[in-house]
Write an enzyme that holds these catalytic residues in place. Structure first.
Site, PDB file in Angstrom:
ATOM      1  N   HIS A   1       6.124   9.416  -3.410  1.00  0.00           N
ATOM      2  CA  HIS A   1       5.004   8.460  -3.375  1.00  0.00           C
ATOM      3  C   HIS A   1       4.660   7.955  -4.775  1.00  0.00           C
ATOM      4  O   HIS A   1       3.826   8.520  -5.474  1.00  0.00           O
ATOM      5  CB  HIS A   1       3.792   9.172  -2.755  1.00  0.00           C
ATOM      6  CG  HIS A   1       2.756   8.245  -2.223  1.00  0.00           C
ATOM      7  ND1 HIS A   1       2.183   8.401  -0.994  1.00  0.00           N
ATOM      8  CD2 HIS A   1       2.176   7.138  -2.750  1.00  0.00           C
ATOM      9  CE1 HIS A   1       1.299   7.453  -0.777  1.00  0.00           C
ATOM     10  NE2 HIS A   1       1.274   6.671  -1.841  1.00  0.00           N
TER      11      HIS A   1
ATOM     12  N   HIS B   1       3.963   4.325  -7.145  1.00  0.00           N
ATOM     13  CA  HIS B   1       3.748   2.870  -7.197  1.00  0.00           C
ATOM     14  C   HIS B   1       4.291   2.367  -8.532  1.00  0.00           C
ATOM     15  O   HIS B   1       3.772   2.744  -9.587  1.00  0.00           O
ATOM     16  CB  HIS B   1       2.258   2.526  -7.070  1.00  0.00           C
ATOM     17  CG  HIS B   1       1.672   2.937  -5.742  1.00  0.00           C
ATOM     18  ND1 HIS B   1       1.680   2.120  -4.636  1.00  0.00           N
ATOM     19  CD2 HIS B   1       1.068   4.083  -5.349  1.00  0.00           C
ATOM     20  CE1 HIS B   1       1.100   2.742  -3.608  1.00  0.00           C
ATOM     21  NE2 HIS B   1       0.722   3.943  -4.023  1.00  0.00           N
ATOM     22  N   LEU B   2       5.337   1.555  -8.481  1.00  0.00           N
ATOM     23  CA  LEU B   2       5.945   1.057  -9.724  1.00  0.00           C
ATOM     24  C   LEU B   2       5.595  -0.405 -10.006  1.00  0.00           C
ATOM     25  O   LEU B   2       5.965  -0.940 -11.053  1.00  0.00           O
ATOM     26  CB  LEU B   2       7.466   1.250  -9.715  1.00  0.00           C
ATOM     27  CG  LEU B   2       7.928   2.718  -9.681  1.00  0.00           C
ATOM     28  CD1 LEU B   2       9.448   2.798  -9.745  1.00  0.00           C
ATOM     29  CD2 LEU B   2       7.311   3.533 -10.805  1.00  0.00           C
ATOM     30  N   ARG B   3       4.892  -1.038  -9.060  1.00  0.00           N
ATOM     31  CA  ARG B   3       4.280  -2.366  -9.270  1.00  0.00           C
ATOM     32  C   ARG B   3       5.259  -3.516  -9.451  1.00  0.00           C
ATOM     33  O   ARG B   3       4.825  -4.641  -9.710  1.00  0.00           O
ATOM     34  CB  ARG B   3       3.329  -2.341 -10.489  1.00  0.00           C
ATOM     35  CG  ARG B   3       2.264  -1.288 -10.447  1.00  0.00           C
ATOM     36  CD  ARG B   3       1.407  -1.396  -9.209  1.00  0.00           C
ATOM     37  NE  ARG B   3       0.264  -0.496  -9.270  1.00  0.00           N
ATOM     38  CZ  ARG B   3      -0.297   0.041  -8.188  1.00  0.00           C
ATOM     39  NH1 ARG B   3       0.166  -0.235  -6.981  1.00  0.00           N
ATOM     40  NH2 ARG B   3      -1.328   0.832  -8.302  1.00  0.00           N
TER      41      ARG B   3
ATOM     42  N   ASP C   1       1.568   1.989   2.865  1.00  0.00           N
ATOM     43  CA  ASP C   1       0.638   2.739   2.020  1.00  0.00           C
ATOM     44  C   ASP C   1      -0.374   1.847   1.313  1.00  0.00           C
ATOM     45  O   ASP C   1      -0.031   0.791   0.805  1.00  0.00           O
ATOM     46  CB  ASP C   1       1.357   3.559   0.958  1.00  0.00           C
ATOM     47  CG  ASP C   1       0.350   4.334   0.146  1.00  0.00           C
ATOM     48  OD1 ASP C   1      -0.224   5.267   0.701  1.00  0.00           O
ATOM     49  OD2 ASP C   1       0.072   3.954  -1.007  1.00  0.00           O
TER      50      ASP C   1
ATOM     51  N   ASN D   1      -7.834   6.398  -3.753  1.00  0.00           N
ATOM     52  CA  ASN D   1      -7.810   6.464  -2.285  1.00  0.00           C
ATOM     53  C   ASN D   1      -6.677   7.385  -1.840  1.00  0.00           C
ATOM     54  O   ASN D   1      -5.539   7.128  -2.228  1.00  0.00           O
ATOM     55  CB  ASN D   1      -7.550   5.085  -1.677  1.00  0.00           C
ATOM     56  CG  ASN D   1      -8.685   4.114  -1.892  1.00  0.00           C
ATOM     57  OD1 ASN D   1      -9.738   4.482  -2.399  1.00  0.00           O
ATOM     58  ND2 ASN D   1      -8.459   2.867  -1.522  1.00  0.00           N
TER      59      ASN D   1
ATOM     60  N   ASP E   1       1.467   9.933  -5.906  1.00  0.00           N
ATOM     61  CA  ASP E   1       0.658   8.717  -5.719  1.00  0.00           C
ATOM     62  C   ASP E   1       0.358   8.065  -7.080  1.00  0.00           C
ATOM     63  O   ASP E   1      -0.724   7.511  -7.290  1.00  0.00           O
ATOM     64  CB  ASP E   1      -0.638   8.998  -4.946  1.00  0.00           C
ATOM     65  CG  ASP E   1      -1.201   7.723  -4.311  1.00  0.00           C
ATOM     66  OD1 ASP E   1      -0.565   6.663  -4.398  1.00  0.00           O
ATOM     67  OD2 ASP E   1      -2.299   7.804  -3.715  1.00  0.00           O
TER      68      ASP E   1
ATOM     69  N   HIS F   1      -2.845   1.107 -13.138  1.00  0.00           N
ATOM     70  CA  HIS F   1      -3.686  -0.097 -13.142  1.00  0.00           C
ATOM     71  C   HIS F   1      -4.016  -0.448 -14.589  1.00  0.00           C
ATOM     72  O   HIS F   1      -4.208   0.450 -15.419  1.00  0.00           O
ATOM     73  CB  HIS F   1      -5.002   0.147 -12.380  1.00  0.00           C
ATOM     74  CG  HIS F   1      -4.804   0.350 -10.902  1.00  0.00           C
ATOM     75  ND1 HIS F   1      -4.300  -0.619 -10.077  1.00  0.00           N
ATOM     76  CD2 HIS F   1      -5.047   1.425 -10.121  1.00  0.00           C
ATOM     77  CE1 HIS F   1      -4.244  -0.161  -8.833  1.00  0.00           C
ATOM     78  NE2 HIS F   1      -4.683   1.086  -8.829  1.00  0.00           N
TER      79      HIS F   1
ATOM     80  N   PRO G   1      -8.547   1.444  -7.052  1.00  0.00           N
ATOM     81  CA  PRO G   1      -8.278   2.859  -6.840  1.00  0.00           C
ATOM     82  C   PRO G   1      -6.872   3.255  -7.297  1.00  0.00           C
ATOM     83  O   PRO G   1      -5.926   2.502  -7.091  1.00  0.00           O
ATOM     84  CB  PRO G   1      -8.396   3.006  -5.314  1.00  0.00           C
ATOM     85  CG  PRO G   1      -8.084   1.644  -4.776  1.00  0.00           C
ATOM     86  CD  PRO G   1      -8.530   0.657  -5.816  1.00  0.00           C
TER      87      PRO G   1
HETATM   88  O1  DOR Z   1      -5.506   5.181  -4.930  1.00  0.00           O
HETATM   89  C1  DOR Z   1      -4.618   4.553  -4.398  1.00  0.00           C
HETATM   90  N1  DOR Z   1      -3.918   3.619  -5.067  1.00  0.00           N
HETATM   91  N2  DOR Z   1      -4.342   4.788  -3.106  1.00  0.00           N
HETATM   92  C2  DOR Z   1      -3.484   4.025  -2.423  1.00  0.00           C
HETATM   93  O2  DOR Z   1      -3.295   4.281  -1.262  1.00  0.00           O
HETATM   94  C3  DOR Z   1      -2.816   2.868  -3.061  1.00  0.00           C
HETATM   95  C4  DOR Z   1      -2.752   3.034  -4.518  1.00  0.00           C
HETATM   96  C5  DOR Z   1      -2.421   1.777  -5.256  1.00  0.00           C
HETATM   97  O3  DOR Z   1      -1.517   1.048  -4.836  1.00  0.00           O
HETATM   98  O4  DOR Z   1      -3.021   1.537  -6.295  1.00  0.00           O
HETATM   99 ZN    ZN Z   2      -2.044   5.750  -0.011  1.00  0.00          ZN
END
Ligand code: DOR
Ligand code: ZN
Length: 440
Positions: free
Chosen positions: A57, A59-61, A151, A277, A304, A308, A322
């Site tokens: 899990h 996130h590489l954006r 997700d 989240n 996760d 950001h 989040p």
């Molecule tokens: O905190 C979170 N950030 N929860 C998620 O489910 C998505 C993620 C995001 O993409 O930033």
């Molecule tokens: Zn999530």
């Protein structure tokens, strides 16, 4: 290229041995080995050898928000954190709902070459929750998508979720659910409880998560399908997953490092870095999650990792996006919460950070035993090292770590992907020359 790792303890057990890595594989394991004259020798006395970590899990954006992270910076963070494979979540822009995007993510990851970046495909077109994607095309593409998830957005329509489970079951791929009943989280920004009430933050109840976990367990049961629960955050989710497993339902679950270590007592600072989240819960939830990870009710740790940019975090709490960075701090948080208190051994760390995630998603070449002939996807850890986290020094393009200035145990000293060094002593080749991470 041959590499000779000297004096390392496999899984932190038994006597120290030497490990020869040649042609991308573990070529020999034993005391006092010799490599060829041109072998690169790595002194790993006092260190522990583990299979390279696998993150289900991340996130590489890329594509779409490269100002916060891209596949190159995220891969460097992963390698420095000890990872050899990561699963890049589908909530990109455009959404990873077609082979055009999922194949790009795989290709770009291979081009960077620091970690295998496996694309996660979206369950529904545009993450809109109404129309299933062409999962079969994405699974058959060069990116070989093995996991599908919306997700960040829950697949809340029960009929769509049922169809997704049935379709995925036929294809032999995994559906991973971000369990959040959206009607219960309208405007919610923090765990619903005394802290959020005192601070005037709109509450996100545990029931938002647990009602979907219960529903999806039952849908998976009736479809004869597998379901994976992303980032479990409550004691109630633990009980539901335990119950479902006892019924023989094919359910697996992950927990994030931040839900193991942190709780909603942190919110009083109104610091946007603590917004995530699902939200940070109460200390009693963290205790239940730790116990469940030790017991195997929760199968694995997944970061996760959610980068950001500064302008998206240094603002009013309710407006902050989040998410928290996680790739470079995951091992240390697991050691702090699980190994140091004696709840898990290093052998267990290999299980929850490498073997179990690889098994859940069916990766053939990661999370393998440390044996001759196996692919050299490896991580060397200094169990006695400590380091002080500084967001600015992390390899990510963003610096939104909730662990700023915390001193944490365990330092990744070497990561290898198919025998190639991808991180060493806090430096990843893509970042050579950049600031190094603090060390013991
Ligand atoms: O905190 C979170 N950030 N929860 C998620 O489910 C998505 C993620 C995001 O993409 O930033
Ligand atoms: Zn999530």
């Amino acid at each position: 290229m041959t590499v000779l790792i000297r004096g390392v303890r496999l899984y932190g057990e038994g006597d120290a041995v030497d490990v020869v890595v040649d042609d991308g594989q573990i070529a020999a394991i034993g005391p006092d080995l010799d490599g060829p004259d041109d072998a690169e020798t790595i002194d790993a006395r006092g260190k522990i050898l583990l299979p390279g970590f696998v993150d289900l899990h991340t996130h590489l954006r890329e594509p779409g928000r490269e100002y916060a992270e891209d596949i190159e910076t995220g891969s460097a963070a992963a390698a420095l954190g000890g990872y050899t494979a990561v699963f890049a979540m589908a909530n990109t822009d455009p959404v990873a709902d077609s082979p055009v995007v999922t194949d790009h993510v795989w290709h770009r990851g291979q081009q960077v070459g620091l970690v295998d970046v496996h694309p996660v495909g979206a369950v529904t077109v545009g993450l809109k929750g109404t129309q299933l994607t062409e999962m079969g095309l994405m699974a058959a593409g060069v990116g070989r998508v093995r996991m599908f998830s919306d997700d960040g957005v829950c697949v809340d329509d029960p009929l769509i979720m049922r169809r997704a489970l049935e379709y995925a079951s036929g294809l032999g791929v995994l559906i991973a659910q971000h369990a959040e009943e959206p009607r219960l989280t309208v405007n919610a920004v923090a765990h619903e409880g005394p802290n959020a009430a005192k601070l005037g933050l709109a509450g996100w109840p545990r029931s938002a998560e647990e009602s979907i976990v219960a529903r999806d367990a039952i849908l998976a049961r009736d479809a004869g399908a597998r379901v994976h629960i992303c980032h479990a955050s409550t004691a109630g989710t633990v009980e539901l997953v335990r119950w479902a497993k006892e019924q023989g339902i094919s359910i697996t679950a992950e927990v994030t490092p931040h839900h193991l270590l942190l709780d909603d007592a942190r919110l009083s600072s109104y610091d946007g870095r603590n917004r995530v989240n699902p939200p940070l819960r109460e200390a009693s939830d963290a205790v239940a999650l730790r116990q469940a990870l030790a017991d195997g009710v929760i199968d694995c740790v997944a970061t996760d990792h959610a980068p950001h940019a500064a302008h998206e975090k240094t603002c009013e709490f309710a407006v902050a996006r989040p998410g928290m960075l996680g790739l470079q701090t995951a091992l240390s948080v697991v050691v702090e919460t699980m190994v140091r208190p004696g709840a898990m051994t290093w052998r267990d760390v290999a299980r929850v950070m490498s073997e179990a995630p690889a098994r859940i998603v069916g990766l053939p070449d990661h999370g393998r035993p440390l044996e001759v002939g196996e692919p050299a996807n490896l991580t060397v850890v200094d169990p006695d090292g400590t380091w002080t986290v500084s967001g600015a020094d992390l390899a990510s393009r963003s610096d939104n770590t909730p662990y700023e200035a915390m001193t944490l145990p365990a330092v990744v000293t070497l990561t290898m992907l198919r025998g190639k060094v991808t991180a060493r002593d806090g430096i990843s080749p893509a970042r050579a020359g950049a600031a190094t991470r603090g060390d013991s």
